[in-house]
Design an enzyme around this catalytic site. Structure first.
Site, PDB file in Angstrom:
ATOM      1  N   CYS A  62     -16.160  -7.861   7.312  1.00 15.51           N
ATOM      2  CA  CYS A  62     -16.055  -8.126   8.746  1.00 15.51           C
ATOM      3  C   CYS A  62     -16.289  -6.805   9.486  1.00 15.51           C
ATOM      4  CB  CYS A  62     -14.682  -8.741   9.084  1.00 15.51           C
ATOM      5  SG  CYS A  62     -13.370  -7.543   9.346  1.00 15.51           S
ATOM      6  N   LYS A 113      -2.548   1.501  15.214  1.00 13.56           N
ATOM      7  CA  LYS A 113      -2.589   2.362  14.024  1.00 13.56           C
ATOM      8  C   LYS A 113      -3.202   3.723  14.354  1.00 13.56           C
ATOM      9  CE  LYS A 113      -5.251  -0.455  11.577  1.00 13.56           C
ATOM     10  NZ  LYS A 113      -6.307  -1.058  10.749  1.00 13.56           N
ATOM     11  N   CYS A 138     -15.228  -2.835   1.043  1.00 13.60           N
ATOM     12  CA  CYS A 138     -13.820  -3.135   1.326  1.00 13.60           C
ATOM     13  C   CYS A 138     -13.365  -4.299   0.452  1.00 13.60           C
ATOM     14  CB  CYS A 138     -13.659  -3.493   2.792  1.00 13.60           C
ATOM     15  SG  CYS A 138     -14.336  -5.122   3.176  1.00 13.60           S
ATOM     16  N   ARG A 179       0.861  -1.185   0.000  1.00 15.57           N
ATOM     17  CA  ARG A 179       0.000   0.000   0.000  1.00 15.57           C
ATOM     18  C   ARG A 179       0.901   1.240   0.000  1.00 15.57           C
ATOM     19  NH1 ARG A 179      -3.433   0.021   5.231  1.00 15.57           N
ATOM     20  NH2 ARG A 179      -4.687  -1.533   4.160  1.00 15.57           N
ATOM     21  N   CYS A 196     -13.520  -1.297   7.187  1.00 14.79           N
ATOM     22  CA  CYS A 196     -12.632  -0.651   6.209  1.00 14.79           C
ATOM     23  C   CYS A 196     -13.383   0.148   5.137  1.00 14.79           C
ATOM     24  CB  CYS A 196     -11.729  -1.690   5.554  1.00 14.79           C
ATOM     25  SG  CYS A 196     -10.706  -2.569   6.748  1.00 14.79           S
ATOM     26  N   LYS A 223      -4.851   7.416  12.434  1.00 13.39           N
ATOM     27  CA  LYS A 223      -5.329   7.973  11.156  1.00 13.39           C
ATOM     28  C   LYS A 223      -5.745   9.432  11.285  1.00 13.39           C
ATOM     29  CE  LYS A 223      -6.947   3.496   9.644  1.00 13.39           C
ATOM     30  NZ  LYS A 223      -8.088   2.689   9.208  1.00 13.39           N
ATOM     31  N   CYS A 238      -8.090 -10.660   1.906  1.00 12.64           N
ATOM     32  CA  CYS A 238      -8.068 -10.212   3.295  1.00 12.64           C
ATOM     33  C   CYS A 238      -8.193 -11.393   4.252  1.00 12.64           C
ATOM     34  CB  CYS A 238      -9.194  -9.213   3.566  1.00 12.64           C
ATOM     35  SG  CYS A 238      -9.160  -8.708   5.289  1.00 12.64           S
ATOM     36  N   ARG A 254      -0.847   6.857   9.664  1.00  9.73           N
ATOM     37  CA  ARG A 254      -0.992   6.337   8.289  1.00  9.73           C
ATOM     38  C   ARG A 254      -1.143   7.480   7.279  1.00  9.73           C
ATOM     39  NH1 ARG A 254      -3.292   1.023   8.568  1.00  9.73           N
ATOM     40  NH2 ARG A 254      -2.417   0.012  10.400  1.00  9.73           N
TER      41      ARG A 254
HETATM   42 FE1  SRM Z   1      -8.642  -1.621   6.922  1.00  7.79          FE
HETATM   43  C1  SRM Z   1      -7.164  -4.214   8.453  1.00  7.79           C
HETATM   44  C2  SRM Z   1      -8.064  -3.045   3.962  1.00  7.79           C
HETATM   45  C3  SRM Z   1      -9.444   1.279   5.454  1.00  7.79           C
HETATM   46  C4  SRM Z   1     -10.154  -0.568   9.823  1.00  7.79           C
HETATM   47  N1  SRM Z   1      -7.715  -3.337   6.329  1.00  7.79           N
HETATM   48  C5  SRM Z   1      -7.127  -4.248   7.130  1.00  7.79           C
HETATM   49  C6  SRM Z   1      -6.358  -5.298   6.344  1.00  7.79           C
HETATM   50  C7  SRM Z   1      -4.947  -4.820   6.198  1.00  7.79           C
HETATM   51  C8  SRM Z   1      -6.415  -6.737   6.851  1.00  7.79           C
HETATM   52  C9  SRM Z   1      -5.301  -7.180   7.761  1.00  7.79           C
HETATM   53  O1  SRM Z   1      -5.101  -6.580   8.833  1.00  7.79           O
HETATM   54  O2  SRM Z   1      -4.633  -8.143   7.401  1.00  7.79           O
HETATM   55  C10 SRM Z   1      -7.138  -5.185   5.001  1.00  7.79           C
HETATM   56  C11 SRM Z   1      -6.360  -5.591   3.754  1.00  7.79           C
HETATM   57  C12 SRM Z   1      -7.300  -6.167   2.717  1.00  7.79           C
HETATM   58  C13 SRM Z   1      -6.625  -6.467   1.445  1.00  7.79           C
HETATM   59  O3  SRM Z   1      -6.552  -7.659   1.069  1.00  7.79           O
HETATM   60  O4  SRM Z   1      -6.187  -5.561   0.748  1.00  7.79           O
HETATM   61  C14 SRM Z   1      -7.655  -3.773   5.079  1.00  7.79           C
HETATM   62  N2  SRM Z   1      -8.613  -0.983   5.072  1.00  7.79           N
HETATM   63  C15 SRM Z   1      -8.434  -1.737   3.966  1.00  7.79           C
HETATM   64  C16 SRM Z   1      -8.728  -0.956   2.699  1.00  7.79           C
HETATM   65  C17 SRM Z   1      -7.837  -1.343   1.529  1.00  7.79           C
HETATM   66  C18 SRM Z   1     -10.214  -1.129   2.353  1.00  7.79           C
HETATM   67  C19 SRM Z   1     -10.613  -0.734   0.956  1.00  7.79           C
HETATM   68  O5  SRM Z   1     -11.187  -1.611   0.288  1.00  7.79           O
HETATM   69  O6  SRM Z   1     -10.382   0.393   0.540  1.00  7.79           O
HETATM   70  C20 SRM Z   1      -8.522   0.474   3.241  1.00  7.79           C
HETATM   71  C21 SRM Z   1      -7.107   0.923   3.142  1.00  7.79           C
HETATM   72  C22 SRM Z   1      -6.948   2.315   3.619  1.00  7.79           C
HETATM   73  C23 SRM Z   1      -5.567   2.861   3.415  1.00  7.79           C
HETATM   74  O7  SRM Z   1      -5.252   3.171   2.266  1.00  7.79           O
HETATM   75  O8  SRM Z   1      -4.845   3.005   4.392  1.00  7.79           O
HETATM   76  C24 SRM Z   1      -8.883   0.280   4.705  1.00  7.79           C
HETATM   77  N3  SRM Z   1      -9.552   0.076   7.565  1.00  7.79           N
HETATM   78  C25 SRM Z   1      -9.899   1.116   6.756  1.00  7.79           C
HETATM   79  C26 SRM Z   1     -10.845   1.959   7.417  1.00  7.79           C
HETATM   80  C27 SRM Z   1     -11.515   3.194   6.828  1.00  7.79           C
HETATM   81  C28 SRM Z   1     -10.743   4.433   7.066  1.00  7.79           C
HETATM   82  O9  SRM Z   1      -9.647   4.399   7.636  1.00  7.79           O
HETATM   83  O10 SRM Z   1     -11.237   5.487   6.692  1.00  7.79           O
HETATM   84  C29 SRM Z   1     -11.066   1.403   8.677  1.00  7.79           C
HETATM   85  C30 SRM Z   1     -12.088   1.899   9.731  1.00  7.79           C
HETATM   86  C31 SRM Z   1     -11.690   3.159  10.382  1.00  7.79           C
HETATM   87  C32 SRM Z   1     -10.859   2.885  11.586  1.00  7.79           C
HETATM   88  O11 SRM Z   1      -9.655   2.697  11.458  1.00  7.79           O
HETATM   89  O12 SRM Z   1     -11.438   2.809  12.681  1.00  7.79           O
HETATM   90  C33 SRM Z   1     -10.227   0.225   8.760  1.00  7.79           C
HETATM   91  N4  SRM Z   1      -8.599  -2.289   8.860  1.00  7.79           N
HETATM   92  C34 SRM Z   1      -9.324  -1.743   9.894  1.00  7.79           C
HETATM   93  C35 SRM Z   1      -9.109  -2.560  11.070  1.00  7.79           C
HETATM   94  C36 SRM Z   1      -9.703  -2.314  12.469  1.00  7.79           C
HETATM   95  C37 SRM Z   1      -8.858  -1.373  13.256  1.00  7.79           C
HETATM   96  C38 SRM Z   1      -9.279  -1.290  14.701  1.00  7.79           C
HETATM   97  O13 SRM Z   1      -9.441  -0.181  15.214  1.00  7.79           O
HETATM   98  O14 SRM Z   1      -9.423  -2.336  15.339  1.00  7.79           O
HETATM   99  C39 SRM Z   1      -8.265  -3.618  10.683  1.00  7.79           C
HETATM  100  C40 SRM Z   1      -7.756  -4.774  11.550  1.00  7.79           C
HETATM  101  C41 SRM Z   1      -6.679  -4.387  12.487  1.00  7.79           C
HETATM  102  O15 SRM Z   1      -6.093  -3.310  12.426  1.00  7.79           O
HETATM  103  O16 SRM Z   1      -6.381  -5.220  13.337  1.00  7.79           O
HETATM  104  C42 SRM Z   1      -7.976  -3.417   9.295  1.00  7.79           C
HETATM  105 FE1  SF4 Z   2     -10.797  -7.187   5.562  1.00  5.28          FE
HETATM  106 FE2  SF4 Z   2     -12.639  -6.695   7.376  1.00  5.28          FE
HETATM  107 FE3  SF4 Z   2     -11.218  -4.693   6.379  1.00  5.28          FE
HETATM  108 FE4  SF4 Z   2     -12.977  -5.865   4.865  1.00  5.28          FE
HETATM  109  S1  SF4 Z   2     -13.447  -4.739   6.756  1.00  5.28           S
HETATM  110  S2  SF4 Z   2     -10.875  -5.399   4.260  1.00  5.28           S
HETATM  111  S3  SF4 Z   2     -12.918  -7.945   5.540  1.00  5.28           S
HETATM  112  S4  SF4 Z   2     -10.430  -6.328   7.614  1.00  5.28           S
END
Ligand code: SRM
Ligand code: SF4
Length: 548
Positions: A468, A207, A423, A74, A472, A209, A429, A143
Site C-alpha cells: 500500500c 509517530k 514490506c 515489535r 514501509c 522516527k 497487515c 520509535r
Molecule cells: Fe510501517 C503501518 C510494517 C516501516 C510507514 N507498518 C504499519 C503497520 C503497523 C500496519 C498497521 O498500522 O496496522 C504494518 C505492520 C505489518 C505487519 O503485519 O507486520 C507496518 N512498517 C512495517 C515494517 C514491519 C515493514 C517491514 O516489512 O519491515 C517496518 C517496521 C519498522 C519498525 O521496526 O519500526 C515499517 N513504516 C515503515 C517505514 C519505513 C521507515 O520507517 O524507514 C515507513 C515509511 C516512512 C515513514 O514513516 O514515513 C512506514 N507504516 C507506515 C505508515 C504511514 C505513516 C504515515 O506517515 O502516514 C503506516 C500507517 C499508519 O501509521 O497509519 C504504517
Molecule cells: Fe502494510 Fe502498507 Fe506498510 Fe506494507 S506498506 S506493511 S501494506 S502498511
C-alpha cells in the site's frame, strides 16, 4: 470554530498513562481475542498491534466466526544490536508463542506475529528477562532509533551507536504502564513519578522516527525520517551531526494533500549536549504545532511545510537557546549492505547474511540458533532487513564458516535480489491492498532473465515493493518502486537515485505483472542503449522520463 480533534487524541489524554482498560481487556474479556476498541490504540504504544490472518477471513466469515485475532510484537532495539543470549531468547520466545516467524524490519528490529492475547504477558515477561522490550516501538511517540550498521566504520561506530541509545532513552515516555500492565501484575506505579514534560498527556500528533547515518553509507535512508542525523567525521573523529527534518514517505491513494518528502537539512551541532537538546526540542515543536485534527496530515513533514523550513528552524532555535551552525559537507556513496565477510579496524570479523525481505527462513533460523548457542558473535539488524553477525574473533571465524557450510547458508543471489526490499503486507497487515514480501521474490525471479538479456546482471538496481502507499519498504526512494493499489496491481515508481537522496516519481499506474515485465524490459533496453558512462539506472530514468 476550532476543528474537531482526531478521536485518537481523546483516547491518549484519557488513557491514564497509556493504561486505558488494557488490564481488563486482557484479564476479563475472555469472549474475544481482541482488546477493547480504545485499547487497540493504546496497545500500540507498548509495541503491539492487533491483527488477524487475512488469508483466513473469508473461511471464518462463511462459518460466521469472529476474526481470528492475534497480535504482532515489535521490539525496541536502538541501533539494532543484540547479544547472542538475546537472540537465543528471541528464538525461543518465537517458538513458544506466536507463529514461530521472525521478521526483520526496515527499522533494525524484529517482529513476532500471531501471538494470542493470553500470550502477551508471558511473551513480554520473557523478553524482559532477556533485557529486551517493546516500549514505544509503535504509537505516537519516538520509535526505534536506527543507525548505519556497517562494521567497516567501527572506529567511531560504537560512539555513534551510543547516541542511538541515548536518544531512545531521552525520548521514552515516562509512564510505567508497560511494566504495570504486562510485567508486574499487581504492582501499581506512583502516578506522580510519571510526569512527562515531553509528551505531557497528549503525546505527539503522530509517530516519530529518527535515523543516524554514518557516511559514506546511507543504509538507513536518513532523509526518510522525521529527524535524520548525518554524522560528520574528520580523520576518524566525530565532529558532530548535520540535522535534517521533515522526512517521511507515506501517501494515501486519492488524497492529493499527502506526499512523500525528503528531510531538509537545517544546520549542524558540534556537541552531544547540543545535539540531544535539538532533537528533544524538535519533538516539542511537533508536539505543539503538529496537526491533531487529520492524522493523514500530522507527521512532522507537514508541520515543517506549514511553518516553512526557516520558520521551523527559528522556532527551534528559540527553544534550544542557541543558533545551529551551518551544515557541513558529507557524501553518501552506498546504501546496500555488504554481504559476506568483512573485518573491522580491530581485526574482528563480521558476516552479513542476506535475509530476503527480513523473513528469516527455517533453515536460516536453525543456523542462527546454533550460532547463538556458541556465543561467539552478536547480532546486528540492518535497515535493509538483513542480519550482520558481528564481533567474531579471528579464532572463532572457522566455527562460523563450518556452520555456514553445514546449513548451506551461502546461496548465489543476484545483485537485484540483494538490492530488494519489501514490506510485510498480506496476510497480517490490515492495510495491505496487494502482496509484497510474499510476491517480490517471484517478481525478481521473472526480472532476472531480463537483466541477463540486457547485460545488467551485475547492476545493483534497487527494487522495492509495498502492499500500500504507506511506504514501509521505502519504495519512494528506490530506482524501481512498486506500490500496491489492489490485488495483483501496482503503481510503478521510477527515478530514485541509488543512495536515497532523491524521491522517485509515478511512472505508470496500476500495472499487472505482465505489464510490469513488459515495461521493465523496454526500460532496460532503453537504458543500455542511451545511458551516459557510469550513469545508474535510476539517474537515467530520472533524466529521461521525469516531467516537472
Ligand atoms: Fe510501517 C503501518 C510494517 C516501516 C510507514 N507498518 C504499519 C503497520 C503497523 C500496519 C498497521 O498500522 O496496522 C504494518 C505492520 C505489518 C505487519 O503485519 O507486520 C507496518 N512498517 C512495517 C515494517 C514491519 C515493514 C517491514 O516489512 O519491515 C517496518 C517496521 C519498522 C519498525 O521496526 O519500526 C515499517 N513504516 C515503515 C517505514 C519505513 C521507515 O520507517 O524507514 C515507513 C515509511 C516512512 C515513514 O514513516 O514515513 C512506514 N507504516 C507506515 C505508515 C504511514 C505513516 C504515515 O506517515 O502516514 C503506516 C500507517 C499508519 O501509521 O497509519 C504504517
Ligand atoms: Fe502494510 Fe502498507 Fe506498510 Fe506494507 S506498506 S506493511 S501494506 S502498511
Amino acid at each position: 470554530m476550532s476543528e474537531k480533534l482526531s478521536p485518537i487524541e481523546a483516547i491518549k489524554t484519557k488513557s491514564d498513562g497509556l493504561r486505558g482498560t488494557l488490564k481488563e481487556s486482557i484479564d476479563l474479556d475472555n469472549h474475544t481475542g481482541n482488546v477493547r476498541p480504545d485499547d487497540e490504540t493504546l496497545v500500540k504504544f507498548h509495541g503491539m498491534y492487533v491483527q488477524d490472518d487475512r488469508d483466513r477471513r473469508a473461511e471464518r466469515a462463511t462459518k460466521k466466526l469472529d476474526k481470528l485475532y492475534s497480535f504482532m510484537i515489535r521490539l525496541r532495539i536502538p541501533g539494532g544490536v543484540i547479544s547472542a543470549e538475546q537472540w537465543l531468547a528471541t528464538h525461543e520466545i518465537s517458538e513458544q508463542f506466536g507463529t514461530g516467524t521472525l521478521k526483520i524490519t526496515t527499522r533494525q528490529t524484529v517482529q513476532l506475529h500471531g501471538l494470542l492475547k493470553h500470550q502477551l504477558r508471558p511473551t513480554i515477561q520473557a523478553f524482559n528477562t532477556a533485557k529486551l522490550d517493546s516500549i514505544a516501538a509503535c504509537g505516537d511517540v519516538n520509535r526505534n532509533v536506527i543507525v548505519s550498521s556497517h562494521p567497516q566504520i567501527s572506529p567511531i561506530h560504537q560512539q555513534i551507536y551510543e547516541y542511538a541509545d541515548k536518544i531512545s532513552t531521552l525520548l521514552l515516555p515516562k509512564t510505567q504502564s508497560y511494566y504495570e500492565v504486562f510485567i508486574d501484575g499487581e504492582k501499581i506505579y506512583e502516578r506522580s513519578a510519571e510526569a512527562d514534560p515531553l509528551y505531557e498527556d497528549r503525546y505527539l500528533p503522530r509517530k516519530f522516527k529518527i535515523a543516524i547515518a554514518i557516511p559514506p553509507s546511507n543504509d538507513v535512508d536518513v532523509f526518510a525520517n522525521d529527524i535524520g542525523l548525518i554524522a560528520v567525521i574528520e580523520n576518524d573523529v566525530l565532529k558532530g551531526f548535520n540535522i535534517a527534518i521533515g522526512g517521511g514517505l507515506a501517501t494515501t491513494h486519492g488524497n492529493p494533500n499527502t506526499y512523500a518528502r525528503l528531510g531538509s537539512i537545517i544546520g549542524f551541532t558540534d556537541t552531544e549536549e547540543k545535539t540531544l537538546k535539538s532533537v528533544y526540542e524538535i519533538l516539542t515543536v511537533q508536539r505543539d504545532f503538529g496537526n491533531r485534527v487529520d492524522r493523514k496530515l500530522s507527521r512532522l513533514k507537514y508541520t515543517v511545510d506549514k511553518l516553512t523550513v526557516e520558520g521551523f528552524k527559528k522556532e527551534l532555535e528559540s527553544r534550544i537557546g542557541f543558533d545551529l551552525l551551518p551544515a557541513q559537507p558529507f557524501k553518501f556513496t552506498e546504501r546496500n549492505d555488504r554481504f559476506g565477510w568483512e573485518q573491522n579496524h580491530q581485526g574482528s570479523w563480521f558476516y552479513t547474511l542476506f535475509v530476503e525481505h527480513g523473513v528469516v527462513k527455517p533453515y536460516q533460523k536453525q543456523f542462527l540458533y546454533e550460532l547463538a548457542q556458541l556465543k561467539i558473535s552478536n547480532f546486528i539488524f540492518s535497515g535493509n532487513q538483513n542480519l550482520i553477525l558481528g564481533e567474531i574473533n579471528d579464532e572463532d571465524k572457522s566455527k562460523v564458516e563450518a556452520l555456514l557450510v553445514a546449513h548451506d547458508i551461502e546461496k548465489q543471489v543476484s545483485a537485484l535480489r540483494k538490492s530488494s526490499m519489501a514490506c510485510v503486507a498480506l496476510p497480517t497487515c490490515p492495510l495491505a491492498l496487494a502482496e509484497a514480501q510474499r510476491y517480490l521474490p517471484e517478481l525478481v525471479t521473472k526480472i532476472e532473465p531480463l537483466l541477463e538479456k540486457h547485460g545488467l546482471t551485475e547492476d545493483e538496481i534497487s527494487i522495492r515493493m509495498t502492499g500500500c502507499p504507506n511506504g514501509c519498504g521505502r519504495p519512494y526512494v528506490a530506482e524501481l518502486g512498486f506500490i500496491g493499489t489492489g490485488a495483483g496491481q501496482y503503481n510503478f515508481m521510477l527515478g530514485g537515485d541509488r543512495y536515497g537522496e532523491r524521491l522517485n516519481f509515478l511512472y505508470k499506474e496500476k500495472l499487472t505483472e505482465s505489464q510490469i515485465l513488459e515495461e521493465v524490459d523496454s526500460l532496460f533496453s532503453n537504458y543500455v542503449a542511451n545511458k551516459t558512462i557510469d550513469e545508474t539506472f535510476g539517474d537515467f530514468a530520472f533524466r529521461t522520463f521525469f516531467k516537472d
